[in-house]
Design a protein around this motif. Structure first.
Motif, short mmCIF file in Angstrom:
data_model
loop_
_atom_site.label_atom_id
_atom_site.label_comp_id
_atom_site.label_asym_id
_atom_site.label_seq_id
_atom_site.Cartn_x
_atom_site.Cartn_y
_atom_site.Cartn_z
N LEU A 142 0.92 -1.01 0.14
CA LEU A 142 0.00 0.16 0.09
C LEU A 142 0.86 1.34 0.02
O LEU A 142 0.81 2.14 -0.63
CB LEU A 142 -1.00 -0.02 1.23
N ALA A 143 1.87 1.35 0.84
CA ALA A 143 2.64 2.48 0.76
C ALA A 143 3.38 2.63 -0.50
O ALA A 143 3.70 3.81 -0.83
CB ALA A 143 3.60 2.31 2.13
N SER A 144 3.77 1.47 -1.13
CA SER A 144 4.72 1.68 -2.24
C SER A 144 3.96 2.21 -3.40
O SER A 144 4.31 3.18 -4.22
CB SER A 144 5.50 0.37 -2.74
N VAL A 145 2.74 1.72 -3.57
CA VAL A 145 1.81 2.25 -4.78
C VAL A 145 1.39 3.58 -4.31
O VAL A 145 1.59 4.53 -5.48
CB VAL A 145 0.45 1.25 -4.70
N LEU A 146 0.78 3.98 -3.25
CA LEU A 146 0.74 5.39 -2.89
C LEU A 146 1.52 6.42 -3.08
O LEU A 146 1.56 7.42 -3.73
CB LEU A 146 -0.17 5.52 -1.85
N THR A 147 2.68 5.83 -2.48
CA THR A 147 4.07 6.70 -2.72
C THR A 147 4.44 7.20 -3.69
O THR A 147 4.89 8.19 -4.45
CB THR A 147 5.06 6.41 -1.76
N ALA A 148 4.68 5.89 -4.94
CA ALA A 148 5.00 6.12 -6.23
C ALA A 148 4.08 7.01 -7.05
O ALA A 148 4.35 7.97 -7.82
CB ALA A 148 4.95 4.88 -6.92
N VAL A 149 2.75 6.79 -6.89
CA VAL A 149 1.82 7.50 -7.36
C VAL A 149 2.06 9.09 -7.21
O VAL A 149 2.11 9.86 -8.14
CB VAL A 149 0.26 7.13 -7.15
#
Length: 350
Positions: A142-149
Protein backbone atom coordinates in the motif's frame (compact mmCIF):
# COMPACT_ATOMS: atom_id res chain seq x y z
CA UNK A 1 9.87 11.56 -18.27
CA UNK A 2 13.35 12.41 -19.56
CA UNK A 3 13.14 16.01 -20.78
CA UNK A 4 15.01 17.09 -23.90
CA UNK A 5 16.89 20.39 -23.99
CA UNK A 6 14.39 21.87 -26.44
CA UNK A 7 11.73 21.84 -23.71
CA UNK A 8 13.45 24.36 -21.46
CA UNK A 9 15.14 27.74 -21.65
CA UNK A 10 18.77 28.31 -20.58
CA UNK A 11 17.55 30.27 -17.55
CA UNK A 12 15.33 27.45 -16.31
CA UNK A 13 17.97 24.85 -17.16
CA UNK A 14 20.65 26.78 -15.28
CA UNK A 15 18.39 27.31 -12.27
CA UNK A 16 17.56 23.60 -12.07
CA UNK A 17 21.23 22.67 -12.46
CA UNK A 18 21.98 24.94 -9.49
CA UNK A 19 19.13 23.48 -7.44
CA UNK A 20 20.22 19.93 -8.21
CA UNK A 21 23.85 20.72 -7.36
CA UNK A 22 22.70 22.17 -4.04
CA UNK A 23 20.65 19.09 -3.17
CA UNK A 24 23.54 16.84 -4.22
CA UNK A 25 26.00 18.75 -2.01
CA UNK A 26 23.58 18.53 0.91
CA UNK A 27 23.11 14.80 0.29
CA UNK A 28 26.88 14.21 0.22
CA UNK A 29 27.19 15.95 3.58
CA UNK A 30 24.30 14.10 5.20
CA UNK A 31 25.01 10.64 3.80
CA UNK A 32 28.46 10.47 5.40
CA UNK A 33 26.91 9.40 8.70
CA UNK A 34 25.37 6.29 7.13
CA UNK A 35 28.00 5.39 4.54
CA UNK A 36 30.05 2.23 5.04
CA UNK A 37 31.76 -0.40 2.92
CA UNK A 38 28.51 -2.34 2.47
CA UNK A 39 26.47 0.57 1.10
CA UNK A 40 28.98 1.35 -1.68
CA UNK A 41 28.37 -1.85 -3.73
CA UNK A 42 24.65 -1.62 -2.97
CA UNK A 43 24.55 1.87 -4.51
CA UNK A 44 26.37 0.53 -7.56
CA UNK A 45 24.19 -2.49 -8.22
CA UNK A 46 20.98 -0.57 -7.52
CA UNK A 47 22.09 2.09 -9.99
CA UNK A 48 22.77 -0.58 -12.61
CA UNK A 49 19.40 -2.20 -11.95
CA UNK A 50 17.51 1.10 -12.29
CA UNK A 51 19.37 1.90 -15.52
CA UNK A 52 18.34 -1.44 -17.00
CA UNK A 53 14.78 -1.16 -15.70
CA UNK A 54 14.30 2.26 -17.29
CA UNK A 55 15.02 0.69 -20.68
CA UNK A 56 11.74 -1.22 -20.46
CA UNK A 57 8.73 0.84 -21.44
CA UNK A 58 5.45 -0.88 -20.58
CA UNK A 59 2.30 -0.20 -22.59
CA UNK A 60 -0.49 1.82 -20.98
CA UNK A 61 -3.66 0.09 -22.28
CA UNK A 62 -6.17 2.05 -24.37
CA UNK A 63 -3.94 5.13 -24.61
CA UNK A 64 -1.29 4.45 -27.24
CA UNK A 65 1.26 5.51 -24.65
CA UNK A 66 3.90 3.77 -22.54
CA UNK A 67 5.95 4.41 -19.45
CA UNK A 68 8.93 3.23 -17.44
CA UNK A 69 9.75 3.35 -13.75
CA UNK A 70 11.50 6.40 -12.36
CA UNK A 71 13.35 4.46 -9.69
CA UNK A 72 13.78 7.24 -7.14
CA UNK A 73 11.42 5.69 -4.61
CA UNK A 74 12.91 2.20 -4.54
CA UNK A 75 16.37 3.75 -4.25
CA UNK A 76 15.23 5.79 -1.24
CA UNK A 77 13.64 2.73 0.35
CA UNK A 78 16.78 0.59 0.05
CA UNK A 79 19.53 3.20 0.33
CA UNK A 80 17.93 6.09 2.19
CA UNK A 81 16.98 9.42 0.58
CA UNK A 82 20.49 10.90 0.37
CA UNK A 83 22.26 7.92 -1.19
CA UNK A 84 19.15 7.28 -3.29
CA UNK A 85 19.23 10.80 -4.72
CA UNK A 86 22.94 10.54 -5.57
CA UNK A 87 22.35 7.17 -7.24
CA UNK A 88 19.50 8.36 -9.47
CA UNK A 89 21.65 11.39 -10.38
CA UNK A 90 24.37 8.93 -11.48
CA UNK A 91 21.88 6.94 -13.57
CA UNK A 92 20.61 10.05 -15.36
CA UNK A 93 24.14 11.34 -15.97
CA UNK A 94 25.15 8.13 -17.73
CA UNK A 95 21.94 8.15 -19.78
CA UNK A 96 22.39 11.76 -20.91
CA UNK A 97 26.11 11.58 -21.68
CA UNK A 98 26.43 8.23 -23.40
CA UNK A 99 22.93 7.34 -24.62
CA UNK A 100 21.45 10.78 -25.44
CA UNK A 101 18.47 10.01 -23.21
CA UNK A 102 17.55 13.35 -21.66
CA UNK A 103 19.24 16.63 -22.50
CA UNK A 104 22.40 18.00 -20.95
CA UNK A 105 20.80 21.38 -20.28
CA UNK A 106 17.74 19.57 -18.91
CA UNK A 107 19.83 17.30 -16.67
CA UNK A 108 19.02 19.31 -13.54
CA UNK A 109 15.31 19.21 -14.37
CA UNK A 110 15.37 15.45 -14.87
CA UNK A 111 17.25 14.77 -11.64
CA UNK A 112 14.88 17.02 -9.73
CA UNK A 113 11.73 15.55 -11.29
CA UNK A 114 12.74 11.90 -10.90
CA UNK A 115 14.95 12.16 -7.82
CA UNK A 116 14.12 15.05 -5.52
CA UNK A 117 10.35 14.61 -5.39
CA UNK A 118 10.59 10.86 -4.75
CA UNK A 119 13.51 10.89 -2.32
CA UNK A 120 12.84 14.04 -0.30
CA UNK A 121 9.08 14.61 -0.54
CA UNK A 122 7.21 11.38 -1.23
CA UNK A 123 9.50 9.00 0.68
CA UNK A 124 9.76 10.80 4.04
CA UNK A 125 6.33 12.42 4.08
CA UNK A 126 4.24 9.54 2.73
CA UNK A 127 6.07 6.21 2.64
CA UNK A 128 7.71 6.44 6.07
CA UNK A 129 4.55 7.82 7.66
CA UNK A 130 2.48 4.95 6.29
CA UNK A 131 5.03 2.31 7.27
CA UNK A 132 5.59 3.56 10.86
CA UNK A 133 8.39 0.98 11.15
CA UNK A 134 5.73 -1.75 11.22
CA UNK A 135 6.81 -3.73 8.18
CA UNK A 136 4.49 -6.22 6.56
CA UNK A 137 3.73 -7.29 3.00
CA UNK A 138 0.43 -5.40 3.04
CA UNK A 139 1.97 -2.20 4.39
CA UNK A 140 4.82 -2.35 1.88
CA UNK A 141 2.35 -2.83 -0.97
CA UNK A 142 0.00 0.00 0.00
CA UNK A 143 2.77 2.44 0.91
CA UNK A 144 4.73 1.70 -2.27
CA UNK A 145 1.81 2.19 -4.64
CA UNK A 146 0.49 5.36 -3.01
CA UNK A 147 3.94 6.91 -2.65
CA UNK A 148 4.97 6.08 -6.22
CA UNK A 149 1.78 7.62 -7.59
CA UNK A 150 2.21 10.86 -5.64
CA UNK A 151 5.93 11.09 -6.37
CA UNK A 152 5.35 10.70 -10.10
CA UNK A 153 2.49 13.19 -10.03
CA UNK A 154 4.83 15.74 -8.49
CA UNK A 155 7.49 14.96 -11.10
CA UNK A 156 5.02 15.28 -13.99
CA UNK A 157 3.77 18.60 -12.62
CA UNK A 158 7.40 19.70 -12.35
CA UNK A 159 7.82 19.06 -16.09
CA UNK A 160 4.74 21.17 -16.84
CA UNK A 161 5.98 24.06 -14.67
CA UNK A 162 9.45 23.95 -16.21
CA UNK A 163 8.05 24.21 -19.74
CA UNK A 164 5.71 27.00 -18.59
CA UNK A 165 8.53 29.05 -17.05
CA UNK A 166 10.59 28.40 -20.19
CA UNK A 167 7.90 30.10 -22.28
CA UNK A 168 7.06 27.07 -24.41
CA UNK A 169 3.88 28.37 -26.00
CA UNK A 170 3.55 25.15 -28.02
CA UNK A 171 2.63 23.47 -24.71
CA UNK A 172 -0.07 25.64 -23.11
CA UNK A 173 -0.33 25.01 -19.38
CA UNK A 174 -4.02 24.08 -19.21
CA UNK A 175 -3.93 21.49 -21.98
CA UNK A 176 -0.53 20.09 -21.13
CA UNK A 177 -1.20 19.57 -17.42
CA UNK A 178 -4.53 17.84 -18.12
CA UNK A 179 -2.69 15.30 -20.26
CA UNK A 180 0.49 14.89 -18.20
CA UNK A 181 -1.13 14.19 -14.84
CA UNK A 182 -3.58 11.40 -15.82
CA UNK A 183 -1.11 9.47 -17.98
CA UNK A 184 1.51 9.60 -15.22
CA UNK A 185 -1.12 8.47 -12.74
CA UNK A 186 -1.34 5.20 -14.67
CA UNK A 187 2.44 4.96 -14.95
CA UNK A 188 2.73 5.65 -11.21
CA UNK A 189 0.45 2.72 -10.37
CA UNK A 190 2.69 0.35 -12.34
CA UNK A 191 5.82 1.81 -10.74
CA UNK A 192 4.20 1.31 -7.35
CA UNK A 193 3.56 -2.35 -8.07
CA UNK A 194 7.14 -2.86 -9.27
CA UNK A 195 8.49 -1.01 -6.23
CA UNK A 196 6.34 -3.11 -3.90
CA UNK A 197 7.59 -6.33 -5.50
CA UNK A 198 11.26 -5.33 -5.16
CA UNK A 199 10.83 -4.02 -1.62
CA UNK A 200 9.01 -7.19 -0.57
CA UNK A 201 11.81 -9.34 -2.00
CA UNK A 202 14.44 -7.36 -0.11
CA UNK A 203 12.35 -7.41 3.06
CA UNK A 204 12.10 -11.20 2.93
CA UNK A 205 15.80 -11.61 2.07
CA UNK A 206 17.40 -8.96 4.31
CA UNK A 207 14.89 -6.80 6.23
CA UNK A 208 17.76 -5.01 7.99
CA UNK A 209 18.63 -3.20 4.74
CA UNK A 210 15.30 -1.36 4.70
CA UNK A 211 15.25 -0.80 8.44
CA UNK A 212 18.70 0.77 8.51
CA UNK A 213 18.03 2.87 5.40
CA UNK A 214 14.91 4.23 7.10
CA UNK A 215 16.74 5.10 10.32
CA UNK A 216 19.84 6.46 8.59
CA UNK A 217 22.20 3.85 10.03
CA UNK A 218 25.14 2.06 8.45
CA UNK A 219 24.49 -1.47 7.18
CA UNK A 220 27.21 -2.78 9.48
CA UNK A 221 28.08 -6.47 9.73
CA UNK A 222 25.00 -7.73 7.90
CA UNK A 223 25.84 -9.94 4.93
CA UNK A 224 24.29 -8.58 1.73
CA UNK A 225 26.13 -10.82 -0.76
CA UNK A 226 22.99 -12.71 -1.82
CA UNK A 227 21.02 -9.48 -2.28
CA UNK A 228 23.81 -7.89 -4.32
CA UNK A 229 24.20 -11.04 -6.44
CA UNK A 230 20.44 -11.15 -7.07
CA UNK A 231 20.34 -7.50 -8.12
CA UNK A 232 23.33 -7.96 -10.45
CA UNK A 233 21.63 -10.95 -12.09
CA UNK A 234 18.38 -8.99 -12.44
CA UNK A 235 20.22 -6.03 -13.99
CA UNK A 236 21.98 -8.26 -16.53
CA UNK A 237 18.84 -10.16 -17.53
CA UNK A 238 16.79 -6.96 -17.73
CA UNK A 239 19.31 -4.92 -19.70
CA UNK A 240 20.49 -7.66 -22.05
CA UNK A 241 17.24 -9.51 -22.71
CA UNK A 242 14.03 -8.11 -21.25
CA UNK A 243 14.78 -4.72 -22.85
CA UNK A 244 13.86 -6.33 -26.20
CA UNK A 245 10.26 -6.41 -25.01
CA UNK A 246 9.96 -2.68 -24.40
CA UNK A 247 6.91 -0.99 -25.89
CA UNK A 248 7.54 1.17 -28.96
CA UNK A 249 4.69 3.52 -28.02
CA UNK A 250 5.66 7.09 -27.06
CA UNK A 251 6.26 7.52 -23.34
CA UNK A 252 3.99 9.61 -21.16
CA UNK A 253 5.78 12.89 -21.81
CA UNK A 254 6.03 12.32 -25.57
CA UNK A 255 2.38 11.24 -25.70
CA UNK A 256 1.25 14.39 -23.89
CA UNK A 257 3.39 16.53 -26.22
CA UNK A 258 1.91 14.88 -29.32
CA UNK A 259 -1.61 15.43 -28.03
CA UNK A 260 -0.83 19.05 -27.12
CA UNK A 261 1.56 20.30 -29.81
CA UNK A 262 1.19 17.66 -32.51
CA UNK A 263 4.82 16.57 -32.15
CA UNK A 264 7.06 14.85 -29.61
CA UNK A 265 10.02 17.05 -30.54
CA UNK A 266 10.14 20.83 -30.30
CA UNK A 267 12.63 22.98 -32.19
CA UNK A 268 15.52 24.15 -30.02
CA UNK A 269 16.56 27.75 -30.54
CA UNK A 270 19.72 29.53 -29.42
CA UNK A 271 23.43 28.89 -29.49
CA UNK A 272 23.60 27.09 -26.14
CA UNK A 273 21.09 24.47 -27.22
CA UNK A 274 23.08 23.78 -30.39
CA UNK A 275 26.39 23.64 -28.55
CA UNK A 276 25.07 21.14 -26.04
CA UNK A 277 23.45 19.13 -28.82
CA UNK A 278 26.78 18.94 -30.64
CA UNK A 279 28.54 17.91 -27.42
CA UNK A 280 25.99 15.20 -26.72
CA UNK A 281 26.28 13.82 -30.25
CA UNK A 282 30.00 13.34 -29.58
CA UNK A 283 29.71 11.75 -26.13
CA UNK A 284 26.74 9.49 -26.90
CA UNK A 285 28.34 6.39 -28.44
CA UNK A 286 25.10 4.37 -28.13
CA UNK A 287 22.39 6.94 -28.92
CA UNK A 288 18.83 5.81 -28.16
CA UNK A 289 20.30 2.59 -26.78
CA UNK A 290 21.46 1.31 -30.16
CA UNK A 291 24.55 1.33 -32.34
CA UNK A 292 25.25 4.51 -34.27
CA UNK A 293 24.13 4.21 -37.88
CA UNK A 294 26.89 4.81 -40.42
CA UNK A 295 26.47 7.76 -42.75
CA UNK A 296 26.42 5.41 -45.75
CA UNK A 297 23.66 3.27 -44.28
CA UNK A 298 20.33 3.95 -46.05
CA UNK A 299 17.32 5.08 -44.04
CA UNK A 300 14.75 2.31 -43.54
CA UNK A 301 11.65 2.53 -45.65
CA UNK A 302 8.51 3.71 -43.86
CA UNK A 303 6.20 1.21 -45.59
CA UNK A 304 7.69 -2.07 -44.57
CA UNK A 305 4.99 -3.01 -42.08
CA UNK A 306 4.85 -2.84 -38.32
CA UNK A 307 7.97 -2.88 -36.19
CA UNK A 308 8.94 -6.35 -34.98
CA UNK A 309 8.23 -7.22 -31.35
CA UNK A 310 10.14 -8.31 -29.42
CA UNK A 311 12.79 -6.06 -30.95
CA UNK A 312 15.76 -8.43 -30.79
CA UNK A 313 18.70 -6.07 -31.18
CA UNK A 314 22.36 -6.45 -30.33
CA UNK A 315 22.64 -2.71 -29.87
CA UNK A 316 19.94 -2.75 -27.21
CA UNK A 317 21.58 -5.61 -25.31
CA UNK A 318 24.98 -3.94 -25.54
CA UNK A 319 23.48 -0.70 -24.27
CA UNK A 320 21.91 -2.47 -21.31
CA UNK A 321 25.15 -4.17 -20.31
CA UNK A 322 27.46 -1.21 -20.98
CA UNK A 323 25.12 1.34 -19.44
CA UNK A 324 24.51 -0.79 -16.38
CA UNK A 325 28.26 -1.30 -15.92
CA UNK A 326 29.00 2.42 -16.30
CA UNK A 327 26.27 3.31 -13.83
CA UNK A 328 27.52 0.74 -11.35
CA UNK A 329 31.03 2.18 -11.58
CA UNK A 330 29.90 5.80 -11.27
CA UNK A 331 27.54 5.17 -8.35
CA UNK A 332 30.20 3.09 -6.58
CA UNK A 333 32.78 5.84 -7.17
CA UNK A 334 30.40 8.38 -5.67
CA UNK A 335 29.88 6.15 -2.65
CA UNK A 336 33.60 5.43 -2.37
CA UNK A 337 34.44 9.13 -2.55
CA UNK A 338 31.97 9.92 0.22
CA UNK A 339 33.38 7.10 2.34
CA UNK A 340 36.89 8.50 1.83
CA UNK A 341 35.69 11.97 2.88
CA UNK A 342 34.16 10.44 5.99
CA UNK A 343 37.41 8.68 6.95
CA UNK A 344 39.48 11.83 6.40
CA UNK A 345 37.07 13.88 8.50
CA UNK A 346 37.27 11.28 11.26
CA UNK A 347 41.09 11.34 11.23
CA UNK A 348 41.16 15.14 11.37
CA UNK A 349 38.71 15.27 14.28
CA UNK A 350 40.54 12.54 16.19
Amino acid sequence: MHMADALISPVVGGAMWAATAGVAAYSIKKVQTEMDEKKIPLMGVMGAFIFASQMINFTIPATGSSGHIGGGLILAILLGPYAGFLTIASVLAIQALFFADGGLLAYGCNVFNMGFFSCFIAYPLIYKVLMKKEYSTTRIFLASVLTAVIGLQLGAFGVVLETLFSGKTELPFGTFVLLMQPIHLAIGVVEGLVTAAIATYIWNARPEIMEKASSGETIGNISIKKVVAGLVAAAVVTGAGLSWFASSNPDGLEWAMIKTAGTAELEATGGLHQQLSDLQSKTAFLPDYSFKASEEEPEPSGGEGEEAWPAVDGGTSTSGLVGGSLTLILAALVGGGISLMKRRKYRINS
